[in-house]
Design a protein around this motif. Structure first.
Motif, PDB file in Angstrom:
ATOM      1  N   ASN A  34     -10.488  -4.847  -8.283  1.00 58.13           N
ATOM      2  CA  ASN A  34     -10.203  -5.197  -6.892  1.00 58.13           C
ATOM      3  C   ASN A  34      -8.773  -5.696  -6.716  1.00 58.13           C
ATOM      4  OD1 ASN A  34     -10.790  -5.403  -4.186  1.00 58.13           O
ATOM      5  ND2 ASN A  34     -11.815  -7.365  -4.346  1.00 58.13           N
ATOM      6  N   ASN A  38      -5.710  -3.684  -4.746  1.00 54.01           N
ATOM      7  CA  ASN A  38      -5.126  -4.318  -3.569  1.00 54.01           C
ATOM      8  C   ASN A  38      -3.616  -4.512  -3.722  1.00 54.01           C
ATOM      9  OD1 ASN A  38      -7.647  -4.410  -2.424  1.00 54.01           O
ATOM     10  ND2 ASN A  38      -8.038  -6.531  -2.980  1.00 54.01           N
ATOM     11  N   GLY A  68      -8.830 -10.038   5.774  1.00 55.94           N
ATOM     12  CA  GLY A  68      -8.567  -9.437   4.465  1.00 55.94           C
ATOM     13  C   GLY A  68      -9.222 -10.199   3.333  1.00 55.94           C
ATOM     14  N   ILE A  72     -11.931  -7.719   2.090  1.00 54.65           N
ATOM     15  CA  ILE A  72     -11.376  -6.982   0.949  1.00 54.65           C
ATOM     16  C   ILE A  72     -11.485  -7.775  -0.350  1.00 54.65           C
ATOM     17  CG2 ILE A  72      -9.352  -5.764   0.073  1.00 54.65           C
ATOM     18  CD1 ILE A  72      -8.383  -5.436   2.937  1.00 54.65           C
ATOM     19  N   SER A  73     -11.082  -9.046  -0.319  1.00 55.80           N
ATOM     20  CA  SER A  73     -11.135  -9.847  -1.555  1.00 55.80           C
ATOM     21  C   SER A  73     -12.577 -10.091  -1.994  1.00 55.80           C
ATOM     22  CB  SER A  73     -10.437 -11.197  -1.348  1.00 55.80           C
ATOM     23  OG  SER A  73      -9.082 -11.017  -1.068  1.00 55.80           O
ATOM     24  N   LEU A 189      -4.322  -6.504   3.624  1.00 59.88           N
ATOM     25  CA  LEU A 189      -4.064  -6.356   2.195  1.00 59.88           C
ATOM     26  C   LEU A 189      -3.329  -7.567   1.641  1.00 59.88           C
ATOM     27  CD1 LEU A 189      -3.026  -2.583   2.050  1.00 59.88           C
ATOM     28  CD2 LEU A 189      -5.047  -3.604   0.975  1.00 59.88           C
ATOM     29  N   SER A 192      -5.794 -10.280   1.097  1.00 55.93           N
ATOM     30  CA  SER A 192      -6.645 -10.035  -0.072  1.00 55.93           C
ATOM     31  C   SER A 192      -5.900 -10.325  -1.369  1.00 55.93           C
ATOM     32  CB  SER A 192      -7.132  -8.580  -0.063  1.00 55.93           C
ATOM     33  OG  SER A 192      -6.068  -7.680  -0.329  1.00 55.93           O
ATOM     34  N   THR A 223      -7.196   4.156  -5.355  1.00 51.33           N
ATOM     35  CA  THR A 223      -6.611   3.112  -4.516  1.00 51.33           C
ATOM     36  C   THR A 223      -5.972   3.707  -3.272  1.00 51.33           C
ATOM     37  OG1 THR A 223      -6.205   1.636  -6.379  1.00 51.33           O
ATOM     38  CG2 THR A 223      -4.857   1.309  -4.420  1.00 51.33           C
ATOM     39  N   THR A 227      -8.325   2.685  -0.420  1.00 54.99           N
ATOM     40  CA  THR A 227      -7.785   1.450   0.144  1.00 54.99           C
ATOM     41  C   THR A 227      -6.719   1.736   1.200  1.00 54.99           C
ATOM     42  OG1 THR A 227      -8.210   0.348  -1.973  1.00 54.99           O
ATOM     43  CG2 THR A 227      -6.796  -0.793  -0.418  1.00 54.99           C
TER      44      THR A 227
END
Length: 288
Positions: A34, A38, A68, A72-73, A189, A192, A223, A227
């Motif tokens: 992750n 990111n 984020g 995302i995190s 992003l 994150s 990615t 992402t």
């Protein structure tokens, strides 16, 4: 129409990226994958940082920063753990809960009034995807224990909750500010990366150096696809469509994941294909 195309594009790019990330869990932990993806995604879109007016948009940037971190995190880390435990199709299928949750949040907190037919379509899609989730398939490559199955579904559910909350925060900014999807993607992003920095250590650097070049290239491609492109298209969806309707389309990933089932060693039954057809029917009702 562009919102619909963006949603289906985001769903397909995310589906294939998830398949690639699952293969990489042999070499890196969920948190390592992750934070690596990111950081790479943030660097790819880094020039967009120069277009921000941080002072006048501080409130919106803070909300996106929080989005984020949550989506995302935290959410993606839970998601990757689930991928490792129960596979791509099952993890994606847990998103069956997200259309209903997203539609409810949009109606209650954002006053998005949707026609009755949209609720019918969302309900059909959700029930169909729940059915897909509980279909038993024969897996010739991965043996999934009962413990991994339970934990995988729990992590997937938490990831969905994080994703929907983050989506609601993103949409609130996109509909009330002048920030565009490129800018909101980069801010999310940044949030994150900031949240995951404490987990960036020597072990991650060493692990990345040790993995084969083919896996490194696969991580880079996953990615960019899942992402950068995935979140950018997702932000377009949140800007152009009500959150419930947008999330219903984004949740069609399990249908697309069927095309990857063979590569993960799963033999899909006719019942799964039937439920997939009813999922498509539900999406069709929304747009009649």
């Amino acid at each position: 129409m562009f919102g619909i195309i963006s949603a289906l594009g985001a769903a397909s790019s995310w589906t294939y990226a998830c398949y690639l990330w699952r293969k990489q869990t042999k070499y890196l932990s969920a948190a390592q994958i992750n934070i690596t993806k990111n950081i790479i995604a943030f660097i790819i879109f880094f020039p967009i940082i120069l277009t921000f007016d941080f002072q006048s948009s501080f409130k919106d940037i803070f909300i996106l920063f929080l989005s984020g971190i949550i989506g995302i995190s935290v959410g993606d880390t839970f998601y990757i753990i689930s991928l490792k435990k129960i596979g791509t199709r099952r993890t994606l299928t847990v998103e069956a809960l997200s259309p209903i949750i997203a539609t409810f949040l949009g109606s209650v907190f954002m006053e998005e009034i949707l026609p009755f037919k949209v609720w019918v379509g969302v309900f059909i899609v959700s029930i169909s995807l729940v059915g897909v989730a509980f279909q038993k398939t024969i897996n010739t490559q991965y043996i999934i224990s009962n413990k991994d199955r339970k934990e995988g579904f729990i992590f997937a559910i938490f990831s969905v909750l994080c994703a929907v909350i983050a989506a609601a925060l993103s949409r609130s900014v996109l509909t009330q500010s002048d920030l565009n999807p490129f800018q909101t993607t980069e801010i999310r992003l940044l949030g994150s990366v900031f949240a995951l920095l404490p987990f960036l250590g020597k072990n991650l650097t060493y692990s990345i150096r040790m993995i084969p070049l083919k896996i490194k290239l696969s991580l880079l491609f996953a990615t960019f696809l899942g992402t950068n492109i995935g979140i950018l298209l997702q932000q377009n969806v949140f800007k152009l469509l009500p959150i419930g309707l947008g999330w219903t389309l984004l949740s069609t990933s399990p249908v697309m994941a069927l095309f990857l089932s063979g590569m993960e060693g799963e033999e899909v039954t006719w019942k799964t294909y039937l439920l997939t057809a009813t999922t498509i029917l539900g999406v069709g009702i929304v747009f009649i």
